[in-house]
Design an enzyme around this catalytic site. Structure first.
Site, mmCIF file in Angstrom:
data_model
loop_
_atom_site.group_PDB
_atom_site.id
_atom_site.type_symbol
_atom_site.label_atom_id
_atom_site.label_comp_id
_atom_site.label_asym_id
_atom_site.label_seq_id
_atom_site.Cartn_x
_atom_site.Cartn_y
_atom_site.Cartn_z
ATOM 1 N N GLN A 23 0.811 -1.218 0.000
ATOM 2 C CA GLN A 23 0.000 0.000 0.000
ATOM 3 C C GLN A 23 0.843 1.267 0.000
ATOM 4 O O GLN A 23 0.483 2.276 0.587
ATOM 5 C CB GLN A 23 -0.998 0.005 1.172
ATOM 6 C CG GLN A 23 -2.066 -1.075 1.010
ATOM 7 C CD GLN A 23 -3.263 -0.888 1.910
ATOM 8 O OE1 GLN A 23 -3.143 -0.354 3.011
ATOM 9 N NE2 GLN A 23 -4.427 -1.330 1.449
ATOM 10 N N LYS A 71 3.848 6.172 8.929
ATOM 11 C CA LYS A 71 3.353 5.535 10.150
ATOM 12 C C LYS A 71 4.323 5.688 11.318
ATOM 13 O O LYS A 71 3.895 5.878 12.467
ATOM 14 C CB LYS A 71 3.084 4.047 9.878
ATOM 15 C CG LYS A 71 2.150 3.426 10.899
ATOM 16 C CD LYS A 71 1.750 2.013 10.482
ATOM 17 C CE LYS A 71 0.790 1.404 11.491
ATOM 18 N NZ LYS A 71 0.421 0.026 11.114
#
Lengths: 611, 187
Positions: A142, A191
């Protein structure tokens, strides 16, 4: 020691002040994770609603959202829906709309909404998750080059590589989205940046000096415009979305200026509502499907005052023949809009409200002069054009004309606290023609990009911002199907949005163009295998209404309005109705098609290549 | 034609000066764009040119202020006066762009380019190459028994002329930096 316990240093009265200072400093350098910073920054920016869809790369932010109650998260069913909902929220409130999506497909699904917001100058912030910094460039799961992909479709975007600067970046993003010519911004947050901790920078400590667009207009040019206004014999105001983006004060000043001068006013699709449709000097919308009187006034005027519009090709038609005899003034906050398409005689760069304020002041100070006699003649000419009654239609037989459906919708909803969104196509133009807008921020439509599938999610965003209001999405069945998954969102969050679908089982506007310029070869412009919309509504747990008889229409519309919950209204309309008036591609304003009889050979080869 | 000089937040130099004649003549302009040296800023500038269909004839970029992290992009572009004005206005919209200067219309400017040329040959051709290099004030920065690498600075036209002369004398390879430019005078 408790953080608020008084220090026992025996310094008496001074300790209170010192305590406050200490507390503020502690606030400023408060340590928190990047994910918490996102939520804190949104709170500090006054955000109450976020539209989003979770995924691997935004899980830390979703974890923070779970642990607070200040910001409401609306779970959409597709990221495109999140961005359009944020747009609807922004357009109906004037605030920055916020969407939160994950990396990769989440980000790429947001691209259409970002481009839509860029072309219509809508302030939105899209926060995307990204793979951790140490995996960027490795074709990770992703992973997509989100800032690269969205660079041309945002006003600005950032890849937040460091938690220490994340909060400041978010505050800057709000500043850039909402100041100057508004637009979409994106902050891409890896992240690991969400997990790491650093000091939080509050909005008031954020450095925004780098981006400070010019707000006030040049006074010499404003004087020049006022002089032109005083002597003009056939002036017209041509207003656009810039008036609405400038805020309620701009609409108020515009109304004051129009009433005081008696100059007729028209508006683009984006600017509807800035001046009330019930106003005495209102000409209606202009442009490709604008009103006859509006387009004729634009063509024949001697002074055109463009306020917050951009001479879009839907407005100008054939540029060489665009309003040939007029002096043109252009008020725009974006210098690149000036002279981009049409040569301007009096350019004024500035915020609409600020410039209008100055125009009014100068005009009043100079004695409120206006060429009353000439303008009376001009108004007389315009009234002659009005007699053409270009929106007339005949409702007869057992089939509902789409115009009739909208006329009844207008009649039955105009007294409500009402917001309208639309999809894109014929129904959108009919809605602009037959619905009346008395206030700004009441009309949400995809103008520049023409995004089918915009209206339904936008209506969800509007309803979130205005829970007690009547929110109607005027749709075509084909556009509506493009984002119909959002029924789940509407039902889950009990948003009573009304989906008013003019169902002609056709891609009406495509069909109209094929009729006019492709020899009536209707290539792939009909909707086959349509769902039963009533059953579809029921399958989602909502209400469905089918109406096909003009005699039942009023009752059916009332049933829709009175139902406390989302409704899909399947209004079966005449299948082959064309949208008029129409300026064919490659033609000037004074060569409009007014009805079926005038369409033969109307578009020549030169016009056929235009869109 | 008055120049559009955009400086963010400035009210003095703005689009009020913007009264282009709408002529069809293609003009070459040298623009100096001062930007924040942040990731992707060059892509924003180049993307603007490609996305809106403008030409880039030459482009140079380097950080000029290491403490303020400012870079200067020098672009040579070609277009009608209207297009040039539009390019400048569009550049001004980019958030990390601080200043846009049109050196072609803002008064006299100096423009220089540096090039390295590898010329291989023997005998008379080798001697002739060296003599011409001397006339053009090019330096020899590398030499073997069969080749030279010349370093030359000057206007783009001068470098073009030198390269044209070297071609029959054994020009193997050229590397050019693109134009760097500054306005003349104390400001």
């Amino acid at each position: 020691m408790e953080p608020h316990a008084p220090p026992s240093n025996g310094r008496g009265l001074f300790y209170v002040k010192e305590l406050v200072t200490l507390d503020t400093e502690r606030q400023m350098t408060r340590q928190m994770t990047g994910a918490k910073m996102v939520v804190q920054a949104l709170k500090d920016q006054g955000v109450d609603t976020v539209f989003g869809y979770p995924g691997g790369a935004v899980l830390p932010i979703y974890d923070e959202i779970f642990q607070q109650n200040d910001i409401r998260h609306i779970l959409v069913r597709h990221e495109q829906g999140a961005v359009h909902a944020a747009e609807g929220y922004a357009r109906s409130t004037g605030k920055v709309g916020v969407a939160l999506v994950t990396s990769g497909p989440g980000a790429t699904n947001a691209v259409t909404g970002l481009t839509d917001a860029l072309l219509d100058s809508i302030p939105i912030l899209v926060i995307t998750g990204q793979v951790p910094t140490f995996m960027i460039g490795s074709d990770a799961f992703q992973e997509a080059d989100t800032v690269g992909i969205t660079r041309p479709c945002t006003k600005h975007n950032w890849l937040a590589k460091d938690t220490a600067t994340l909060a400041e970046t978010l505050h800057q993003a709000f500043h850039v989205a909402s100041s100057g010519r508004p637009g979409p911004v994106l902050v891409d947050i890896p992240k690991d940046v969400q997990f790491a901790s650093a000091g939080y920078t509050p909005p008031e400590k954020t450095n925004n000096t780098n981006y400070q667009p010019q707000m006030s207009g040049d006074i010499e040019s404003i004087n020049e415009l006022v002089e032109a206004l005083e002597s003009a014999e056939r002036p017209v105001f041509y207003t656009g979305g810039g008036v609405i983006n400038s805020g309620p004060k701009a609409s108020k000043l515009l109304r004051e200026l129009v009433e005081a001068t008696g100059i007729p006013i028209t508006s683009t699709l984006m600017g509807l509502g800035a001046y009330p449709a019930s106003g005495k000097h209102w000409l209606g919308m202009l442009g490709m499907h604008g009103l006859y009187e509006a387009n004729m006034a634009m063509h024949d005027c001697d002074l055109m005052i463009n306020i917050g519009a951009r001479f879009d090709d839907r407005i100008t038609g054939l540029i060489d023949a665009f309003s040939p005899g007029s002096k043109k003034a252009h008020i725009d906050i974006d210098p690149s809009s000036i002279n981009k398409v049409i040569k301007t005689d009096i350019p004024i760069v500035g915020d609409v409200a600020s410039v209008l304020d100055d125009i009014l002041k100068v005009w009043k100070a100079r004695g409120r002069n206006i060429n009353r006699e000439a303008i009376a003649n001009w108004t007389g000419q315009i009234n002659e054009w009005r007699k053409v009654d270009c929106l007339k239609f005949t409702q007869q037989g057992k089939t509902i004309k789409p115009q009739y459906a909208l006329k009844r919708l207008e009649e039955l909803t105009k007294s409500h606290d009402r917001y309208i969104t639309t999809e894109v196509g014929q129904h959108q133009m009919w809605a602009a023609q037959y619905l009346n807008f008395e206030d700004p921020n009441r009309w949400m439509t995809s103008g520049g990009l023409g995004t089918m599938g915009y209206g339904f999610p936008a209506s969800i965003g509007v309803q979130m911002a205005h829970p007690e209001s009547l929110v109607i999405n005027v749709a075509g069945e084909a556009s509506w199907l493009m984002n119909m998954q959002e029924m789940g969102t509407a039902v889950q969050f009990r948003l009573p949005v009304k989906q008013f679908i003019l169902n002609n089982e056709r891609l009406g506007m495509v069909r109209q163009w094929q009729e006019l310029l492709h020899g009536e070869r209707y290539s792939h412009s009909w909707s086959e295998a349509l769902p039963d919309f009533v059953k579809l509504a029921e399958a989602f747990g909502a209400k469905g209404i089918l109406c096909s008889d003009p005699a039942d229409l009023d009752d059916a519309i009332m049933e829709m309005i009175n139902h406390d919950g989302p409704v899909i209204f399947d209004c079966l309309v005449e299948k082959h109705e064309n949208c008029f008036p129409m300026i064919p591609s490659g033609k000037p304003h004074n060569e409009m098609l007014l009805g079926e009889a005038s369409t033969q050979g109307a578009i020549e080869a030169g016009g056929a290549v235009l869109v | 034609m008055a120049a559009l000089k955009i400086k963010k937040g400035s009210t003095k130099h703005s689009a009020y000066n913007l009264r282009p004649n709408f002529s069809d003549v293609q003009e070459s302009h040298t623009l100096a764009v001062v930007v924040d040296n942040e990731p992707g800023v060059l892509a924003r500038v180049i993307g603007l040119f490609s996305g809106r269909g403008y030409n880039i004839e030459s482009l140079t970029v380097a950080e000029i202020d290491h403490t303020g992290h400012h870079s200067r992009i020098t672009v040579v572009t070609k277009g009608t006066p209207q297009v040039i004005e539009q390019i400048k206005a569009q550049l001004g919209r980019i958030v990390p762009v601080h200043e846009v200067h049109d050196l072609t219309v803002e008064g006299a400017a100096v423009e220089r380019e540096l090039a390295l040329l590898k010329v291989a040959g023997a005998g008379d051709k080798r001697v002739e190459a060296l003599r011409l290099a001397d006339i053009f004030r090019a330096n020899v920065v590398d030499s073997t028994l069969e080749s030279f690498v010349f370093e030359i600075t000057g206007t783009s036209e001068k470098i073009d002329a030198f390269a044209d002369l070297m071609r029959p004398l054994g020009l193997v390879e050229v590397a050019r930096t693109g134009v760097a430019a500054l306005s003349r005078g104390s400001e």
